[in-house]
Motif scaffolding. Structure first.
Motif, PDB file in Angstrom:
ATOM      1  N   SER A   2      15.394 -38.432 -17.096  1.00 37.62           N
ATOM      2  CA  SER A   2      16.332 -39.469 -16.653  1.00 37.62           C
ATOM      3  C   SER A   2      15.621 -40.661 -16.018  1.00 37.62           C
ATOM      4  O   SER A   2      16.210 -41.715 -15.849  1.00 37.62           O
ATOM      5  CB  SER A   2      17.324 -38.895 -15.654  1.00 37.62           C
ATOM      6  OG  SER A   2      16.693 -38.635 -14.414  1.00 37.62           O
ATOM      7  N   HIS A   3      14.359 -40.494 -15.628  1.00 33.24           N
ATOM      8  CA  HIS A   3      13.569 -41.534 -14.970  1.00 33.24           C
ATOM      9  C   HIS A   3      14.164 -41.944 -13.630  1.00 33.24           C
ATOM     10  O   HIS A   3      13.970 -43.061 -13.176  1.00 33.24           O
ATOM     11  CB  HIS A   3      13.392 -42.752 -15.873  1.00 33.24           C
ATOM     12  CG  HIS A   3      12.736 -42.434 -17.170  1.00 33.24           C
ATOM     13  ND1 HIS A   3      11.404 -42.122 -17.268  1.00 33.24           N
ATOM     14  CD2 HIS A   3      13.240 -42.330 -18.421  1.00 33.24           C
ATOM     15  CE1 HIS A   3      11.112 -41.855 -18.529  1.00 33.24           C
ATOM     16  NE2 HIS A   3      12.205 -41.976 -19.251  1.00 33.24           N
ATOM     17  N   CYS A   4      14.928 -41.041 -12.998  1.00 36.42           N
ATOM     18  CA  CYS A   4      15.486 -41.289 -11.665  1.00 36.42           C
ATOM     19  C   CYS A   4      14.640 -40.559 -10.628  1.00 36.42           C
ATOM     20  O   CYS A   4      13.922 -39.624 -10.951  1.00 36.42           O
ATOM     21  CB  CYS A   4      16.923 -40.788 -11.587  1.00 36.42           C
ATOM     22  SG  CYS A   4      18.053 -41.689 -12.654  1.00 36.42           S
ATOM     23  N   PHE A   5      14.738 -41.000  -9.384  1.00 33.30           N
ATOM     24  CA  PHE A   5      14.015 -40.374  -8.288  1.00 33.30           C
ATOM     25  C   PHE A   5      14.931 -39.409  -7.547  1.00 33.30           C
ATOM     26  O   PHE A   5      16.147 -39.610  -7.516  1.00 33.30           O
ATOM     27  CB  PHE A   5      13.498 -41.433  -7.313  1.00 33.30           C
ATOM     28  CG  PHE A   5      12.448 -42.319  -7.914  1.00 33.30           C
ATOM     29  CD1 PHE A   5      11.161 -41.860  -8.129  1.00 33.30           C
ATOM     30  CD2 PHE A   5      12.766 -43.622  -8.279  1.00 33.30           C
ATOM     31  CE1 PHE A   5      10.198 -42.683  -8.694  1.00 33.30           C
ATOM     32  CE2 PHE A   5      11.808 -44.444  -8.849  1.00 33.30           C
ATOM     33  CZ  PHE A   5      10.517 -43.974  -9.057  1.00 33.30           C
ATOM     34  N   ARG A   9      27.719 -37.894  -6.832  1.00 32.44           N
ATOM     35  CA  ARG A   9      26.548 -37.516  -7.611  1.00 32.44           C
ATOM     36  C   ARG A   9      26.867 -36.194  -8.291  1.00 32.44           C
ATOM     37  O   ARG A   9      27.550 -35.333  -7.729  1.00 32.44           O
ATOM     38  CB  ARG A   9      25.302 -37.324  -6.736  1.00 32.44           C
ATOM     39  CG  ARG A   9      24.859 -38.535  -5.972  1.00 32.44           C
ATOM     40  CD  ARG A   9      24.368 -39.656  -6.887  1.00 32.44           C
ATOM     41  NE  ARG A   9      23.754 -40.729  -6.146  1.00 32.44           N
ATOM     42  CZ  ARG A   9      24.420 -41.740  -5.590  1.00 32.44           C
ATOM     43  NH1 ARG A   9      25.722 -41.801  -5.683  1.00 32.44           N
ATOM     44  NH2 ARG A   9      23.783 -42.685  -4.935  1.00 32.44           N
ATOM     45  N   GLU A  42      17.022 -37.843  -4.531  1.00 32.48           N
ATOM     46  CA  GLU A  42      17.727 -38.460  -3.410  1.00 32.48           C
ATOM     47  C   GLU A  42      18.014 -37.374  -2.384  1.00 32.48           C
ATOM     48  O   GLU A  42      18.157 -36.208  -2.745  1.00 32.48           O
ATOM     49  CB  GLU A  42      19.049 -39.080  -3.862  1.00 32.48           C
ATOM     50  CG  GLU A  42      18.887 -40.238  -4.826  1.00 32.48           C
ATOM     51  CD  GLU A  42      20.231 -40.816  -5.227  1.00 32.48           C
ATOM     52  OE1 GLU A  42      20.895 -41.440  -4.362  1.00 32.48           O
ATOM     53  OE2 GLU A  42      20.635 -40.629  -6.373  1.00 32.48           O
ATOM     54  N   GLN A  67      17.894 -33.220  -7.391  1.00 34.73           N
ATOM     55  CA  GLN A  67      16.727 -33.240  -8.261  1.00 34.73           C
ATOM     56  C   GLN A  67      17.168 -33.724  -9.637  1.00 34.73           C
ATOM     57  O   GLN A  67      17.841 -33.003 -10.359  1.00 34.73           O
ATOM     58  CB  GLN A  67      16.111 -31.843  -8.368  1.00 34.73           C
ATOM     59  CG  GLN A  67      14.888 -31.774  -9.241  1.00 34.73           C
ATOM     60  CD  GLN A  67      13.764 -32.635  -8.704  1.00 34.73           C
ATOM     61  OE1 GLN A  67      13.395 -32.540  -7.538  1.00 34.73           O
ATOM     62  NE2 GLN A  67      13.210 -33.487  -9.546  1.00 34.73           N
ATOM     63  N   PRO A  68      16.828 -34.947 -10.028  1.00 37.27           N
ATOM     64  CA  PRO A  68      17.250 -35.447 -11.339  1.00 37.27           C
ATOM     65  C   PRO A  68      16.482 -34.793 -12.485  1.00 37.27           C
ATOM     66  O   PRO A  68      15.399 -34.226 -12.276  1.00 37.27           O
ATOM     67  CB  PRO A  68      16.950 -36.940 -11.261  1.00 37.27           C
ATOM     68  CG  PRO A  68      15.884 -37.065 -10.233  1.00 37.27           C
ATOM     69  CD  PRO A  68      16.079 -35.931  -9.270  1.00 37.27           C
TER      70      PRO A  68
END
Length: 111
Positions: free
Chosen positions: A62-65, A43, A67, A57-58
């Motif tokens: 990016s519309h990512c969550f 990552r 992790e 923290q995306p």
């Protein structure tokens, strides 16, 4: 990390910086990025550490969550990203070229 870090980008990593330093930044361009090895790959992005938990923290666009992983059991900080090489225009984002017959074409010779 889209749109700051496009897919296919090449990152330069300082492998001597293994500690997350997430305190001294004011904009998204100043916030340090890290390269992290996890069980299913790698990552690259913004991270902060809460005890033994490493949180990615995306970028909001990016519309990512977010992790999370346990350090060092599930993730290892490879280093801090110090440079990026990326494409400025993806092939699908470049407007089509106008034909030489269209007015305003600067490459057309004047008779």
């Amino acid at each position: 990390m889209m749109p700051l870090l496009r897919p296919g980008s090449i990152v330069l990593v300082d492998a001597s910086l293994h500690k997350i330093d997430d305190d001294d930044w004011t904009t998204e361009h100043d916030r340090p990025m890290y390269f992290v090895e996890v069980r299913d790959g790698y990552r690259c992005g913004w991270f902060h550490q809460e005890g033994s938990r490493l949180v990615m923290q995306p970028h909001p666009l990016s519309h990512c969550f977010p992790e999370t992983w346990r350090v060092p059991e599930e993730a290892e900080i490879v280093g801090r990203v110090t440079g990026v090489v990326t494409r400025l225009n993806e092939p699908g984002n470049v407007p089509p070229r106008r034909s030489p017959e269209e007015p305003g074409d600067w490459s057309r010779k004047v008779p």
